[in-house]
Every structure is written in C-alpha cells, then in structure tokens.
Write a protein that holds these residues in place. Structure first.
Motif, short mmCIF file in Angstrom:
data_model
loop_
_atom_site.label_atom_id
_atom_site.label_comp_id
_atom_site.label_asym_id
_atom_site.label_seq_id
_atom_site.Cartn_x
_atom_site.Cartn_y
_atom_site.Cartn_z
N GLU A 338 0.83 -1.21 0.00
CA GLU A 338 0.00 0.00 0.00
C GLU A 338 0.86 1.26 0.00
OE1 GLU A 338 -3.53 2.10 2.72
OE2 GLU A 338 -2.57 0.23 3.35
N ILE A 339 0.43 2.28 -0.76
CA ILE A 339 1.10 3.58 -0.81
C ILE A 339 0.09 4.66 -0.44
CG2 ILE A 339 2.28 5.27 -2.26
CD1 ILE A 339 3.30 3.01 -3.98
N GLU A 340 0.51 5.62 0.38
CA GLU A 340 -0.39 6.70 0.81
C GLU A 340 0.40 8.01 0.83
OE1 GLU A 340 -3.40 9.01 2.05
OE2 GLU A 340 -3.59 6.93 1.40
N PRO A 341 -0.03 9.04 0.08
CA PRO A 341 -1.16 9.08 -0.87
C PRO A 341 -0.72 8.56 -2.24
CG PRO A 341 -0.24 11.28 -0.60
CD PRO A 341 0.53 10.38 0.31
N ALA A 342 -1.41 7.57 -2.76
CA ALA A 342 -0.98 6.88 -3.98
C ALA A 342 -0.95 7.80 -5.20
CB ALA A 342 -1.90 5.69 -4.24
N GLU A 343 -1.81 8.83 -5.20
CA GLU A 343 -1.85 9.71 -6.36
C GLU A 343 -0.65 10.68 -6.42
OE1 GLU A 343 -4.84 11.45 -3.33
OE2 GLU A 343 -3.92 9.52 -3.85
N TYR A 344 0.10 10.78 -5.31
CA TYR A 344 1.23 11.70 -5.27
C TYR A 344 2.58 11.00 -5.06
CZ TYR A 344 -2.35 15.30 -4.77
OH TYR A 344 -3.45 16.12 -4.97
N VAL A 345 2.56 9.70 -4.79
CA VAL A 345 3.79 8.96 -4.50
C VAL A 345 3.86 7.71 -5.37
CG1 VAL A 345 5.16 7.75 -2.76
CG2 VAL A 345 3.86 9.78 -2.11
N GLU A 346 5.04 7.46 -5.90
CA GLU A 346 5.29 6.25 -6.68
C GLU A 346 6.51 5.54 -6.11
OE1 GLU A 346 7.13 5.64 -11.00
OE2 GLU A 346 5.11 6.53 -11.08
N PHE A 384 2.10 11.89 8.02
CA PHE A 384 3.11 11.45 7.07
C PHE A 384 2.45 10.62 5.97
CE2 PHE A 384 5.80 11.52 11.04
CZ PHE A 384 6.51 12.67 10.70
N GLY A 385 3.10 10.59 4.82
CA GLY A 385 2.76 9.59 3.83
C GLY A 385 3.50 8.30 4.17
N TYR A 386 3.27 7.23 3.40
CA TYR A 386 4.01 6.00 3.68
C TYR A 386 3.98 5.05 2.49
CZ TYR A 386 -0.61 3.97 4.71
OH TYR A 386 -1.93 3.55 4.63
N VAL A 387 4.97 4.15 2.51
CA VAL A 387 5.05 3.05 1.55
C VAL A 387 5.23 1.76 2.35
CG1 VAL A 387 6.42 1.99 -0.29
CG2 VAL A 387 6.06 4.47 -0.28
N MET A 388 4.38 0.75 2.06
CA MET A 388 4.51 -0.55 2.72
C MET A 388 5.33 -1.48 1.83
SD MET A 388 2.97 -0.23 5.59
CE MET A 388 3.03 -1.95 6.09
N ILE A 389 6.36 -2.09 2.43
CA ILE A 389 7.18 -3.08 1.72
C ILE A 389 6.82 -4.44 2.30
CG2 ILE A 389 9.52 -3.83 1.16
CD1 ILE A 389 10.39 -0.91 1.60
#
Length: 410
Positions: A338-346, A384-389
């Motif tokens: 999951e990525i948050e916010p997905a529309e602004y983070v890749e 914060f935004g976040y990226v799940m690995i």
C-alpha cells in the motif's frame, strides 16, 4: 668637626652592638648531639667501629609462620568470617606491635599482645562481614612493628561471594534476533540453600512470550568445570527456546524459576523460592533499510524518509536500499504494498542482489505533483505519507517506510 667625629663614634658603637646581637642569636648554634669539632678522633677509617660502639646490633625480627594472606573460599553476602594470623619474634630484641588502619569498616583486626620478647608469638585475629555486590571479596588490615626490615605488615583476606541462589550468567542477553528466527539460550542456577530442591515451575513474566516458549530443565551435580560453583548443593540447567512470533522491538522480561524443597508439596508456596533471571534483547525485522542523511530509523520500528518542503528546483526522486536477512532470506521475495497518498507517490523495487547472508533491494521513490498542494510533514497540518514493503512469506513481517514531504501544486 667635633660633631662629625661624635657621629662616627656613635655609628661604630651601634655597629658593634648589632654584630654582637646577631652573633648571639644566629651566629652560634649548639648541635643536638653536642658541640661540633673538626679535629676529633672519628674519621673514615674508624667510623663503622664508632657506630657499632654507640648503637646496638640487636634487633627484633618478624616472622609469619602461616603467611599474611587468607583465602576463605566461598561466602554469602552479609555473612561474617574470622581468621587468626600468627606473628612471631625471631629477633634478639623486644618486638613492639600496633594495629593500623584497615581498608574497610567491614574488616577489623584484634591484636593479642603489643610486646613480644625474642622467641614469643601472638595472634592477630581478623573478622569481617561480606558487604559487596561483586562476585569477589578482598580487604586488608595493617600491623605496624619496630622491626627495621618490616615496619608495616599487611594482612589480606580474599574469597568468592555467592548468594543462596547463584545464576550463570546473571543476566541473559541475546542481542538482536531477526523476526522469524527463534531465540535460544541456556542459563544455570546453582543452589546454596543448604538442602536439595526441585524445580516445580519455569515461565516468563509475560503470557505472550510464554505462548511461544519451550523449556527443558535438568538437575545436575556441579563439577570443577563450574568454577567456584562446584561447592553448590546442586545445579539446574534451563534450556529455553522462544519460537518466532515476537513483535519487533526490545525484550526486557524476567524468566522465573520456582524451587521447592524435595519433600514439600508443589502447592505449598510458602516453602518455595522464586528465582528471577533477567532476559534482554531486541527483535529486529528480517527487513531493514540502510540509513542515510535523509533516511532514519524510528522508535518502535520502521523508517522515515524526509523529502522536506519541495521547491521549484528540488529533486522529486530518491533512492534507498532495503535489506532482507535471516533464515527465510532465500525463500522470500519482496514487493511494494500500500502507498499513501498513492496519487502523489510512486515506489518501485529493483531486482534483488545477493550479498552473502543478506539480499539487497534498491527502492526508487518519486513524488508526483498534482492540481493541489499536499502537506505530509507530520505536523498538525497533516500526517506522514508511507510506503509498505511486503513479502510473500508470512514469517517476514511487512516494513513501513514513512514519507515526510510538502508538495506544491503544479
């Protein structure tokens, strides 16, 4: 003219009086051993004979038949001990003795007599109380003498300190263990209670850990391989295994062993004794990241990447490295969750590279401006935004990478 001559006479008289006073006060000194002569009968050829004539060649001499060091072996904290040293006069004159200072108030020296004629002997009794948290004990007391060759004698006592129950090691520290791997350790408990005991229960002071833990307790007879604990009544060897499942973070819990007299009922708790064994360490994720100037680990697990406030000329991309290690390394593959916010983070993961006992993934991050500004600085304005690995292995928990950034509208 007469006045001038009178002044000279007066000056001469004053000078004479001054010289006389100075000589009486400072120019004449009576030596402590009588008047000094410079043409006497003593010279280099007969100096030693003169000394022998005026000084005695008989001296007292100290002998310690049993030495001046006593090893009491093993004692418990607060236990009292006592030992007697022997002092003998083997010289030809009276030996005079006096007890001096000791290195600790817990050590006291008592002298039988302060005067010994040639051939006589006396006792110096040392008593002490073991007051220390260390595993060894050592103190001393001084005896002063008129023996020219031994004006001070230091009597020393030393030994090992053990408690009624001795733990080896006193604290179990298993360091860092990757999540998904078991924690294993062995600890020994030595019984100095004065009677045989039995182990009726062993557990952690945490039910969550107990659900994952297995124990094997065996009773053994201490041997010389156990060092000073060879003197113990018996020993208990506890082999513990905490199976995978602990949450990431520090572990600081007591392992509790309940000992009971062999002839007591297991439910007679008043006769039992609980031994507390500290166990510390840290469970770290099989997944981790390599920190840099913008990437930091955070308390409780996980990481934070700080893009900061993005200006017109600032880069929108970043690169970091994800590390996979542990027993599950070879059978685990990573992916972006999951990525948050997905529309602004890749976020993308490159193909892994093996590095011995670990596998390295390159993580590419990219911010994507939109029609509106975005504030993920983690302050009151937003989170914060976040990226799940994530992984394809249930034994490897996911890693959360927080992203701190403020992105203007394009």
């Amino acid at each position: 003219m007469k006045t001038f001559i009178a002044c000279l006479v007066i000056a001469a008289i004053g000078t004479g009086i001054g010289l006389k006073i100075n000589h009486d006060r400072y120019g004449h000194y009576e030596p402590a051993f009588g008047p000094m002569t410079y043409d006497g009968e003593i010279d280099a050829s007969n100096a030693m004979a003169s000394i022998s004539k005026n000084w005695s060649d008989k001296f007292p001499k100290v002998e310690l038949p049993d030495g001046n060091v006593y090893d009491f072996g093993v004692m418990e904290p607060e236990e009292k001990g006592e030992h007697t040293f022997v002092v003998k006069n083997v010289g030809e004159d009276t030996l005079r003795l006096k007890v001096g200072a000791s290195t600790c108030k817990c050590t006291v020296g008592e002298l039988g007599t302060e005067s010994l004629e040639p051939g006589e002997q006396t006792e110096v009794k040392m008593s002490w109380t073991v007051k220390t948290n260390e595993s060894s004990f050592g103190q001393s007391a001084e005896l002063r003498t008129n023996d020219p060759s031994q004006v001070a004698i230091r009597f020393e006592i030393q030994g090992q300190v053990v408690r009624q129950v001795q733990i080896v090691p006193e604290q179990v520290t298993f360091g860092e263990t990757a999540a998904g791997e078991p924690v294993e350790f062995v600890v020994k408990v030595f019984n100095y209670l004065g009677q045989p005991m039995k182990a009726t229960d062993v557990k952690f002071g945490d039910d969550t850990i107990n659900e994952l833990a297995d124990f094997d307790v065996t009773v053994f007879k201490p041997t010389e391989d156990d060092g000073i604990n060879e003197a113990a009544e018996q020993g208990f060897r506890i082999a513990a295994t905490i199976n995978p499942g602990l949450k990431q973070g520090p572990v600081n819990r007591n392992l509790m062993l309940t000992l009971m007299p062999e002839d007591a009922d297991d439910d007679d708790l008043e006769k039992g004794r609980v031994v507390y064994i500290p166990v510390t360490g840290r469970i770290v994720g099989a997944l981790s990241m390599l920190p840099n100037s913008r990437l930091k680990g955070i308390s409780g697990g996980g990481y934070l990447y700080d893009f900061g406030i993005i200006g017109e000329d600032d880069s929108l991309t970043a690169k970091a490295f994800v590390v996979l290690k542990g027993a599950e390394q070879a059978s685990t593959k990573l992916r972006i969750g999951e990525i948050e916010p997905a529309e602004y983070v890749e976020a993308t993961l490159n193909e892994p590279v093996g590095q011995g006992k670990m596998t390295l993934y390159t993580l590419q991050l990219k911010l994507k401006p939109g029609d509106e500004s975005v504030d993920r600085l983690g302050l009151s304005k937003g989170e914060f935004g976040y990226v799940m690995i994530e992984s394809d292995n249930p034994k490897v928990p996911a890693l959360k990478l927080l992203l701190k950034f403020a992105l203007p509208a394009r």
